[in-house]
Design a protein around this motif. Structure first.
Motif, PDB file in Angstrom:
ATOM      1  N   GLU A 186       6.373  21.485  79.892  1.00  0.00           N
ATOM      2  CA  GLU A 186       6.397  21.867  78.399  1.00  0.00           C
ATOM      3  C   GLU A 186       6.519  23.391  78.152  1.00  0.00           C
ATOM      4  N   ILE A 187       5.578  24.185  78.948  1.00  0.00           N
ATOM      5  CA  ILE A 187       5.713  25.692  79.057  1.00  0.00           C
ATOM      6  C   ILE A 187       7.038  26.016  79.267  1.00  0.00           C
ATOM      7  N   GLU A 188       7.613  25.649  80.451  1.00  0.00           N
ATOM      8  CA  GLU A 188       8.823  25.863  80.868  1.00  0.00           C
ATOM      9  C   GLU A 188      10.031  25.473  79.889  1.00  0.00           C
ATOM     10  N   PHE A 189       9.680  24.586  79.020  1.00  0.00           N
ATOM     11  CA  PHE A 189      10.815  24.052  77.880  1.00  0.00           C
ATOM     12  C   PHE A 189      10.787  25.108  77.027  1.00  0.00           C
ATOM     13  N   LEU A 199       7.227  22.391  69.588  1.00  0.00           N
ATOM     14  CA  LEU A 199       6.436  21.935  68.650  1.00  0.00           C
ATOM     15  C   LEU A 199       7.172  20.545  68.226  1.00  0.00           C
ATOM     16  N   THR A 200       8.316  20.806  67.697  1.00  0.00           N
ATOM     17  CA  THR A 200       9.057  19.445  67.447  1.00  0.00           C
ATOM     18  C   THR A 200       9.038  18.202  68.380  1.00  0.00           C
ATOM     19  N   LYS A 201       9.265  18.688  69.736  1.00  0.00           N
ATOM     20  CA  LYS A 201       9.043  17.624  70.841  1.00  0.00           C
ATOM     21  C   LYS A 201       7.577  17.065  70.711  1.00  0.00           C
ATOM     22  N   LEU A 202       6.404  17.925  70.542  1.00  0.00           N
ATOM     23  CA  LEU A 202       5.180  17.436  70.649  1.00  0.00           C
ATOM     24  C   LEU A 202       5.019  16.520  69.481  1.00  0.00           C
ATOM     25  N   GLY A 203       5.368  16.747  68.482  1.00  0.00           N
ATOM     26  CA  GLY A 203       5.235  15.878  67.274  1.00  0.00           C
ATOM     27  C   GLY A 203       3.996  15.822  66.877  1.00  0.00           C
ATOM     28  N   LEU A 208      -3.471  15.900  66.532  1.00  0.00           N
ATOM     29  CA  LEU A 208      -4.488  15.403  67.115  1.00  0.00           C
ATOM     30  C   LEU A 208      -5.351  16.216  68.042  1.00  0.00           C
ATOM     31  N   PRO A 209      -6.455  15.905  68.123  1.00  0.00           N
ATOM     32  CA  PRO A 209      -7.367  16.847  69.209  1.00  0.00           C
ATOM     33  C   PRO A 209      -7.087  16.622  70.504  1.00  0.00           C
ATOM     34  N   VAL A 210      -7.601  17.517  71.502  1.00  0.00           N
ATOM     35  CA  VAL A 210      -7.028  17.540  72.811  1.00  0.00           C
ATOM     36  C   VAL A 210      -7.455  16.116  73.414  1.00  0.00           C
ATOM     37  N   VAL A 217       5.562  15.537  77.078  1.00  0.00           N
ATOM     38  CA  VAL A 217       7.062  15.456  76.204  1.00  0.00           C
ATOM     39  C   VAL A 217       8.060  15.834  76.684  1.00  0.00           C
ATOM     40  N   CYS A 218       7.906  16.443  77.920  1.00  0.00           N
ATOM     41  CA  CYS A 218       9.033  17.324  78.447  1.00  0.00           C
ATOM     42  C   CYS A 218       9.478  16.727  79.865  1.00  0.00           C
TER      43      CYS A 218
END
Length: 222
Positions: A186-189, A199-203, A208-210, A217-218
């Protein structure tokens, strides 16, 4: 950048009252001190808000990181980014074991993360803002119970628009950023694309909490 900005600038009595009122209004009147530490003479607390019907999760928020100003580039001065505090939300049943040191693997890693995030700008003579991502060296996981190894900073999702900062004077704001832990991919993305696209991919995961074992998602399932 002005190197004097890294000097501790404790709040006046009025500014302290304004900050405390903001914290009580947005995080609850019964905040408890979960952790406190000293960074080069700077006193920083990590406060905890217990779950409520409205917010059924724990909220950890720093208090004191903003007594030092970050070194923000002059071209961004109009955005008042120099002062910041940091937030992470945990599930209602997340137990922080105060008998263990923060270096031990387990459920204490959000505390260690908040400590690191609240001081990294001063250690590196830089600044943090919305969309910033930072990872551990070699993408090392935060703990044995998760593969999270970095984070992105966002506006607190649970706060109404306009409440993501506390105006302590006519000229200064304290910005509050929520930490969203991330996996290596996700960081690389984000670095290859943008914070908005990540953030769009995380949706809904951002709302939600952790969840230390949430979906990555990546990762391409095919």
């Amino acid at each position: 950048m002005n190197e004097k900005m890294n000097e501790i600038q404790n709040f006046s009595e009025l500014e302290e009252k304004i900050l405390q009122k903001y914290l009580s209004h947005n995080f609850g009147k019964n905040l408890i001190i979960q952790n406190e530490f000293d960074f080069d003479g700077q006193k920083i607390q990590i406060l905890k808000s217990l779950p409520t019907k409205k917010n059924p999760y724990q909220i950890l928020v720093t208090k004191g990181a903003s007594t030092r100003k970050m070194n923000v580039p002059e071209q961004l001065a109009q955005y008042k980014l120099e002062r910041a505090e940091f937030i992470i939300r945990l599930p209602e049943n997340w137990e922080i074991d105060e008998t263990k040191s923060l270096t031990e693997k387990g459920n204490n890693w959000p505390i260690k993360l908040l400590q690191n995030v609240s001081t990294i700008a001063f250690r590196e003579n830089g600044y943090l803002c919305w969309g910033k991502t930072i990872s551990n060296e070699n993408f090392a996981p935060y703990a044995s119970n998760t593969n999270f190894c970095g984070f992105i900073l966002v506006k607190p999702i649970f706060l109404r628009h306009g409440l993501e900062f506390c105006k302590i004077s006519k000229t200064e704001d304290i910005n509050f950023y929520e930490i969203i832990p991330l996996y290596k991919e996700e960081i690389e993305f984000k670095l290859e694309n943008s914070a908005e696209k990540l953030l769009t991919k995380l949706g809904g995961f951002v709302v939600l909490p952790v969840n230390p074992t949430r979906e990555n998602v990546c990762i391409d399932d095919n």
